[in-house]
Design a protein around this motif. Structure first.
Motif, short mmCIF file in Angstrom:
data_model
loop_
_atom_site.label_atom_id
_atom_site.label_comp_id
_atom_site.label_asym_id
_atom_site.label_seq_id
_atom_site.Cartn_x
_atom_site.Cartn_y
_atom_site.Cartn_z
N SER A 57 0.82 -1.21 0.00
CA SER A 57 0.00 0.00 0.00
C SER A 57 0.85 1.26 0.00
O SER A 57 0.59 2.21 -0.75
CB SER A 57 -0.92 -0.01 1.22
OG SER A 57 -1.70 1.16 1.26
N LEU A 58 1.90 1.27 0.81
CA LEU A 58 2.79 2.44 0.88
C LEU A 58 3.53 2.65 -0.44
O LEU A 58 3.70 3.79 -0.90
CB LEU A 58 3.78 2.27 2.03
CG LEU A 58 3.18 2.35 3.44
CD1 LEU A 58 4.17 1.81 4.46
CD2 LEU A 58 2.79 3.79 3.77
N ASN B 6 1.20 3.97 -3.15
CA ASN B 6 0.97 5.40 -2.96
C ASN B 6 2.11 6.23 -3.53
O ASN B 6 1.90 7.32 -4.06
CB ASN B 6 0.79 5.71 -1.47
CG ASN B 6 0.38 7.15 -1.23
OD1 ASN B 6 -0.63 7.62 -1.74
ND2 ASN B 6 1.18 7.86 -0.45
N ARG B 7 3.33 5.69 -3.45
CA ARG B 7 4.51 6.41 -3.96
C ARG B 7 4.69 6.22 -5.47
O ARG B 7 4.90 7.18 -6.21
CB ARG B 7 5.77 5.94 -3.23
CG ARG B 7 7.09 6.43 -3.82
CD ARG B 7 7.28 7.95 -3.72
NE ARG B 7 7.36 8.38 -2.34
CZ ARG B 7 8.50 8.45 -1.64
NH1 ARG B 7 9.65 8.10 -2.20
NH2 ARG B 7 8.48 8.88 -0.39
#
Length: 221
Positions: free
Chosen positions: A12-13, A16-17
């Motif tokens: 998820s992180l 997002n990036r």
């Protein structure tokens, strides 16, 4: 094995990036296979030079390469390094695949188990190369484990330092399922993260996964 819930958080992180990266960068399935051999022990920028050279000579296909003498191919892929060895591997794998399946499209119709047995018996096709072909060329739901995966998973605490590849893959499938696009994107994002931040000497300050990374939490900024 530790903190396996982190795989979903890391995905998820990273999403997002980086978003969806549409990796592997290639115009055809044949080009993916060629790239998996060329990229062994070299940077992708060097592979791109070779691919460009092959396209200029209109031989960026398995059928074209299968008919070449490795000595003809070697100077064309010189920038990839180990070009004499790779030229032989490329001619061999091109010949073996085209002889058995004719085209990559027909090859992709076969089940993963059969394809693994076929590919792992080809000289020069190791585990990472085989999984890359299965995932990116044949669009199978296979996760590719490379040095970036092992480094990032170890530092974040998803796995230990010596977790076997099969165990790493099993953990990914357990947490993310068998969505091929998601598995391919996770691998691509981990490659980007490894190049941008999680280097041999890590650059943690701007790392998108530092909030769940054991290494950062323990070592500090």
């Amino acid at each position: 094995m530790q903190d396996n819930w982190k795989i979903r958080s890391v995905y998820s992180l990273l999403l997002n990036r980086y978003g969806f990266l549409n990796w592997w960068p290639a115009e055809t399935k044949d080009e993916v296979v060629i790239g998996t051999i060329l990229t062994q022990n070299t940077s992708w920028s060097n592979v791109e030079k070779c691919i460009k050279n092959l396209k200029k000579k209109n031989i960026c296909s398995l059928s074209a390469i299968s008919s070449l003498d490795p000595k003809e191919l070697a100077p064309i892929i010189r920038s990839s390094g180990f070009y004499n060895q790779k030229s032989k591997r490329l001619v061999d794998i091109s010949h073996i695949i085209t002889e058995r399946y004719s085209t990559m499209e027909k090859m992709s119709e076969q089940p993963v188990d059969e394809l693994e047995l076929f590919l792992k018996n080809i000289k020069g096709v190791g585990r990472e190369t085989m999984d890359s072909i299965l995932s990116y060329a044949l669009q199978k739901p296979v996760f590719v484990v490379d040095k970036y995966t092992m480094r990032i998973f170890s530092r974040t605490g998803i796995t230990g330092d010596s977790t076997p590849i099969d165990a790493i893959k099993g953990l990914v499938y357990e947490n993310l399922g068998n969505d091929g696009d998601m598995l391919r994107n996770l691998h691509a994002m981990l490659v980007y993260l490894g190049k941008d931040h999680c280097k041999t000497k890590p650059l943690c300050a701007e790392c998108p996964v530092k909030s769940v990374c054991n290494y950062f939490i323990t070592a500090g900024p």
